[in-house]
Enzyme design. Structure first.
Site, PDB file in Angstrom:
ATOM      1  N   GLU A 142     -26.564  35.013  17.401  1.00 48.73           N
ATOM      2  CA  GLU A 142     -25.243  34.374  17.469  1.00 48.73           C
ATOM      3  C   GLU A 142     -24.178  35.338  18.004  1.00 48.73           C
ATOM      4  O   GLU A 142     -23.302  34.944  18.783  1.00 48.73           O
ATOM      5  CB  GLU A 142     -24.863  33.838  16.091  1.00 48.73           C
ATOM      6  CG  GLU A 142     -25.705  32.615  15.720  1.00 48.73           C
ATOM      7  CD  GLU A 142     -25.516  32.154  14.286  1.00 48.73           C
ATOM      8  OE1 GLU A 142     -25.338  30.937  14.073  1.00 48.73           O
ATOM      9  OE2 GLU A 142     -25.550  33.002  13.367  1.00 48.73           O
ATOM     10  N   GLU A 154     -33.137  30.520  11.359  1.00 45.80           N
ATOM     11  CA  GLU A 154     -32.726  30.340   9.961  1.00 45.80           C
ATOM     12  C   GLU A 154     -33.530  29.296   9.198  1.00 45.80           C
ATOM     13  O   GLU A 154     -33.637  29.372   7.964  1.00 45.80           O
ATOM     14  CB  GLU A 154     -31.234  29.986   9.901  1.00 45.80           C
ATOM     15  CG  GLU A 154     -30.287  31.145  10.166  1.00 45.80           C
ATOM     16  CD  GLU A 154     -30.055  31.428  11.638  1.00 45.80           C
ATOM     17  OE1 GLU A 154     -29.178  32.243  11.961  1.00 45.80           O
ATOM     18  OE2 GLU A 154     -30.764  30.846  12.493  1.00 45.80           O
TER      19      GLU A 154
END
Length: 805
Positions: A598, A618
């Site tokens: 990210e 995730e």
């Protein structure tokens, strides 16, 4: 003469030739891969309707090599799509095409006559500025090119790639007696800057540098194992990571390479180095000869020094060879107190190494004998194989994955500290080394204010090691007072020329409050005092994602407001970078997972190393990306859509379905090129194949952007709303009914679908980035409250695993 390499040809499509072609393609080089025409049609060829005139049959050897490279694991290509740059052909029909290439690499069988016959044909076709090289690993370059014309000899040299070419850094360049200095310099520069190689220029001697030292290293270890009665696992435990060797150690490495290959090189050396004082060590011991004769060749035959099997219950077990009986026995991990104590020694690897070298007992005896043999052999090879100590050290680090080369290891222990051991082992020091010590020189390397120096045996003095301006070393900048700001988790460093850098210093560069705090502080200072920002580090991994322990402790305490603030703070930090008034270049390498991915997605430019493994993983812990990763993929998948197309009825299902699959299956790109295909990196971003040059290149990009930079406008993202959510719910329901996913997978996937839908709204609605960030955060927090998510986090923490599926 001016040289350039835009097109290349590889002659020989075996494993080595095909993978060299693959790596040339990785670097964007159009490559022609040729091999011989098959000897005869087989029944299966005739069944396909092929004749001896069919191109499919005539090119089948080269085509088979290319297909093998495409299927290879670990992958030879950065992406299967890169393989389109490789075209196949054969020596009979396609040699004329060599007239249009800039570099021809010969990689045919290690037979001098065959190589010379092929090169005789090639030299009549290639242009006057085409470079010709041989990838021979053992034949003398002088003999391979002996029959070439005087003009071609100037452009002929050895280029010895190490296997596999994509992953192994070392490239040995072996000039012939007539190779021009211009060709040596150009080829070295090209292979370093374009192919990402570490270059060692070698003398034309048997097995050049790395294999001469490396094969002795392995033979030395096996000899000591036999002399001291060690088991195979015991040898690998001692001569492994503790001594700066790769995790595969000695016997594991031989299994990886192949015992037949290793013994072939040993035999070649034995025959070629009649004057070598350690020549007899290259004769393979009887038990290894029997292993090869019995087909125990290592991993490729699933049995070598080690063997993987199953017990009576079907459980996978590891076996180790008992070389005394020739039978496999259950593998038992050796327990040596010295190795355990060494890991506790403060001061890092070098202090741990000293401890082991000086320790009494079995381990210390093995370490001293092994290292002192290696040290002496390397010293005696100067000037035979190389004039320079640092060339030998680099060859072993880049070609054999050693942490330090033999002379660097020697320095780490201390030359003077080894002298009594040499005497005890009745080893005679080379005259040049004795003269060095007599003159008061106590190390092979010496750090001075103006740089690093290496000792030269010929002049008995130190020579300065040339500084490569493309290599920016952050520790060196920090040592010279380049730290602008610093905390426990990260540092802001002045890279020079108005560009600042941020490096992470946490374990595995995981993201915590210190990292986020330093990024925010850097943004403030860059906006005020600098032209741009580079986010990079020298770690094996750019960042493995969030600090799970920090997240778990917050969950356990029930501090949901604090966890919300943590996630919001990370989101805000990423958005701060994205909309900074100055350009931000992120330079990931190794693993960039979860939050590391990210951060990489929120720079103006992402200059990833070729070997970057990137993904939003995730879901492996039972949550979804919450640092803006989902939002960024939605932005990138839709930002090219013309205005009005959504309102006009464009179906965006294909775009959002791809995002759902990418995140929902925790896809990890296995290269920077693949990361572009997944959307983690924008298509207009370049890649850095040479990791050593990455920070320099990122800095140059930041400087270039600074001249005309204008921060991006904030987009509005078109979503499908309730229609997409309903469609996904239906698909997920069917998957659960078919037992393809669990109840909890269904639950997590539903949360992800809610974000991708843009919340509860009509199809064609445009939403802001902030709305999507809020949805990400809400989903993350709700999933963190689930017991199954917490169980997964505990498992990751207990097993010291990065955040990945």
């Amino acid at each position: 003469m001016t040289y350039q390499i835009k097109k290349a040809a590889v002659l020989g499509a075996g494993v080595m030739g095909a993978t060299i072609a693959a790596h040339l393609a990785n670097a964007g080089i159009e490559t022609l891969l040729l091999d011989i025409v098959p000897f005869e049609l087989k029944p299966e060829d005739e069944a396909k309707g092929l004749t001896k005139e069919s191109p499919a049959w005539r090119n089948s050897f080269a085509e088979r090599g290319l297909k093998g490279a495409i299927k290879m694991k670990p992958a030879a290509f950065y992406s299967k799509n890169v393989a389109r740059l490789v075209k196949t052909g054969n020596f009979d029909d396609d040699l004329d095409k060599l007239a249009g290439v800039d570099w021809v690499v010969e990689v045919v069988v290690e037979n001098l006559e065959i190589k010379q016959e092929l090169l005789a044909k090639v030299e009549k076709i290639i242009s006057s500025n085409c470079i010709l090289s041989s990838n021979t690993s053992g034949l003398p370059i002088n003999e391979v090119g002996a029959k070439l014309s005087a003009d071609v000899k100037k452009r002929f040299l050895g280029t010895h790639f190490f296997n596999p070419p994509r992953y192994m850094k070392l490239l040995e360049i072996i000039p012939g007696p007539d190779t021009s200095s211009e060709v040596i310099e150009f080829t070295s520069d090209f292979c370093e800057n374009v192919l990402g190689k570490g270059i060692v220029v070698c003398k034309d001697v048997p097995n050049f540098v790395a294999n001469r030292i490396g094969v002795f290293d392995i033979a030395n270890a096996i000899t000591i194992m036999l002399d001291k009665g060690l088991t195979i696992p015991e040898l690998d435990a001692i001569v492994g990571k503790a001594l700066g060797r790769p995790g595969s150690a000695i016997c594991g490495t031989m299994d990886l390479v192949g015992l037949d290959t290793g013994m072939h090189v040993m035999q070649h050396l034995y025959e070629a180095v009649a004057d070598d004082e350690k020549r007899d060590i290259f004769k393979a011991p009887d038990f290894m000869v029997k292993m090869v004769e019995g087909g125990r060749l290592g991993n490729k035959t699933r049995q070598g020094f080690y063997k993987k099997s199953k017990d009576e219950r079907g459980k996978r077990i590891k076996l180790a060879l008992d070389y005394n009986t020739g039978e496999y026995v259950a593998f038992e991990k050796p327990r040596f107190d010295e190795l355990k104590e060494a890991r506790k020694v403060p001061g890092g690897f070098k202090e741990s190494l000293k401890f082991l070298f000086n320790s009494p007992g079995k381990v210390g005896g093995v370490v001293r004998a092994y290292l002192c043999n290696n040290f002496l052999y390397a010293a005696n090879r100067i000037p035979e194989i190389s004039d320079r100590i640092d060339a030998i050290d680099n060859a072993m680090k880049w070609g054999y994955n050693h942490k330090l080369g033999p002379f660097e290891l020697w320095d780490a222990i201390g030359i003077e500290a080894t002298i009594p051991v040499f005497k005890a082992l009745k080893m005679k020091l080379p005259k040049a080394l004795s003269a060095m010590l007599k003159a008061g020189h106590k190390s092979f390397y010496e750090k001075r204010e103006d740089g690093l120096y290496v000792f030269d045996f010929a002049t008995q003095d130190y020579l300065k090691i040339a500084v490569n301006p493309k290599i920016i070393l952050l520790p060196a900048l920090k040592a010279k007072g380049g730290i602008i700001a610093e905390n426990k988790g990260a540092a802001m460093i002045d890279l020079g020329d108005g560009i600042a850098g941020v490096e992470f210093n946490t374990k595995m560069n995981s993201i915590d409050a210190d990292v986020v705090g330093m990024l925010n502080q850097a943004c403030d200072l860059v906006e005020k005092d600098f032209q741009g920002l580079v986010v990079a580090n020298h770690g094996a991994n750019f960042s493995v994602g969030a600090n799970l322990f920090e997240v778990f402790v917050t969950i356990q305490k029930g501090d949901w407001d604090i966890l919300d603030e943590m996630i919001k703070g990370f989101q805000d930090c990423n958005m701060r970078m994205k909309y900074l008034e100055k350009p931000v270049v992120v330079a990931p390498a190794g693993m960039a997972l979860g939050g590391g991915c990210e951060i990489s997605m929120h720079g103006d430019y992402c200059l990833a190393a070729g070997e970057t493994y990137m993904g939003l993983v995730e879901v492996g812990v039972g949550v979804i990306p919450a640092g803006g990763g989902t939002k960024e993929l939605m932005v990138r998948m839709t930002e090219g859509l013309p205005d009005g197309t959504v309102a006009g009825g464009l179906n965006m299902q294909t775009y959002y379905q791809k995002i759902f699959e990418t995140i929902g299956t925790a896809k990890v790109a296995t290269s920077a090129i693949e990361a572009k295909e997944f959307g983690f990196i924008r298509k207009n971003c370049g890649i850095s194949i040479n990791r050593d040059h990455q920070i320099y290149e990122a800095k140059q990009i930041a400087l270039g952007l600074a001249h005309f930079y204008k921060k991006p406008d904030k987009p509005m993202i078109p979503v499908m709303g309730d229609n997409f959510k309903g469609m996904l719910d239906s698909v997920l329901y069917n998957m659960r009914a078919g037992n393809f996913i669990s109840d909890y997978d269904l639950h997590v996937a539903g949360k992800l679908a809610g974000i991708l839908s843009g919340g509860s709204c009509a199809e064609g609605t445009y939403v802001s980035e902030q709305l999507l960030l809020d949805l990400e955060r809400e989903a993350f927090l709700s999933l963190c409250g689930e017991a199954k998510t917490q169980d997964r986090i505990i498992y990751m923490l207990k097993n010291n695993k990065p955040l990945r599926n």
